[in-house]
Write an enzyme that holds these catalytic residues in place. Structure first.
Site, mmCIF file in Angstrom:
data_model
loop_
_atom_site.group_PDB
_atom_site.id
_atom_site.type_symbol
_atom_site.label_atom_id
_atom_site.label_comp_id
_atom_site.label_asym_id
_atom_site.label_seq_id
_atom_site.Cartn_x
_atom_site.Cartn_y
_atom_site.Cartn_z
ATOM 1 C CE LYS A 13 1.328 -3.451 -3.558
ATOM 2 N NZ LYS A 13 2.384 -3.083 -2.879
ATOM 3 N NE ARG A 87 -3.868 1.888 -3.023
ATOM 4 C CZ ARG A 87 -2.634 1.638 -3.176
ATOM 5 N NH1 ARG A 87 -1.738 1.296 -2.201
ATOM 6 N NH2 ARG A 87 -2.267 1.561 -4.585
ATOM 7 N NE ARG A 124 11.308 2.774 -5.475
ATOM 8 C CZ ARG A 124 9.965 2.380 -5.238
ATOM 9 N NH1 ARG A 124 9.474 1.483 -5.542
ATOM 10 N NH2 ARG A 124 9.187 3.546 -4.657
ATOM 11 N NE ARG A 157 8.980 8.022 -6.877
ATOM 12 C CZ ARG A 157 7.934 7.237 -7.126
ATOM 13 N NH1 ARG A 157 7.750 6.756 -8.205
ATOM 14 N NH2 ARG A 157 7.317 6.590 -5.954
ATOM 15 N NE ARG A 168 5.812 5.692 -0.167
ATOM 16 C CZ ARG A 168 6.614 5.352 -1.261
ATOM 17 N NH1 ARG A 168 7.778 6.249 -1.360
ATOM 18 N NH2 ARG A 168 6.323 4.422 -2.107
#
Length: 213
Positions: A13, A87, A124, A157, A168
């Site tokens: 996004k 959200r 990532r 991370r 998540r």
């Protein structure tokens, strides 16, 4: 007009919203960016959010809505792209009340295969110094664990581990996925396949957004 860009974590996004703002003239509004801006500028709503966050609490929906209203007022005259908001259904209803029936022109869902999302996010890596982003398979640093830009360490991370990513995504399914049904019922839902390259997804999104103008 206001267009909502929605999708699961890792769907792309933010990247696509930046491209659409740059190439299509949209004013991108991200509630996360807007929140940090209001706090940085020391506005009344920003200071309220700052005090709440200082207590370790989540910023409530009514404060987020106040921040969003301030950003929408500042962006009058521009076509607006909302990145990652609303959200939940409560936020979606509050947004409709804020902007009226004609305010939201469409909710465009960037859909990506869940397994691909896990691979995207868990792969990532980020530079601890300059924040440069990498991916272990698609865009690794030239030297393993070392940033190409500044030579500092590159890490994963804590919330990007496969286990955390699945949590998540579970939260997204339970809290944000119902927002899609909300917009389907209003006849505003549109789906774009987000499994392709950045450029191919951009072209599909841009075509969809032009059709809403």
């Amino acid at each position: 007009m206001i267009v909502i860009l929605t999708g699961a974590p890792g769907a792309g996004k933010g990247t696509q919203a930046d491209l659409l703002a740059e190439r299509e003239g949209f004013k991108k509004i991200s509630t996360g960016d807007a929140l940090r801006k209001q706090i940085r500028e020391g506005t009344e709503i920003g200071n309220k959010a700052k005090s709440i966050m200082a207590e370790g609490k989540l910023v409530p929906d009514d404060v987020l809505l106040g921040i969003l209203k301030a950003e929408l007022d500042a962006a009058r005259g521009f076509p607006i792209l909302l990145d990652g908001y609303p959200r939940n259904v409560a936020q979606a209803k509050a947004l409709q009340e804020l902007v009226g029936k004609e305010g939201v022109r469409g909710a465009v869902h960037l859909e990506v295969d869940p397994n691909a999302l896990v691979q995207r996010i868990s792969g990532r890596r980020t530079c601890v110094n300059c924040g440069a982003s990498y991916h272990v398979t698609t865009s690794p640093p030239k030297k393993d664990g070392i940033c190409d830009r500044c030579g500092s360490g590159v890490i994963q991370r804590p919330d990007d581990t496969e286990e955390k990513v699945k949590v998540r995504l579970g939260v997204y399914e339970s809290e944000t996925r119902p927002v899609l049904d909300f917009y389907k019922n209003l006849g505003l839902y549109h789906r774009v396949d987000g499994n392709g390259t950045t450029e191919s997804v951009y072209k599909a999104l841009a075509a969809q957004l032009r059709s809403l103008a």
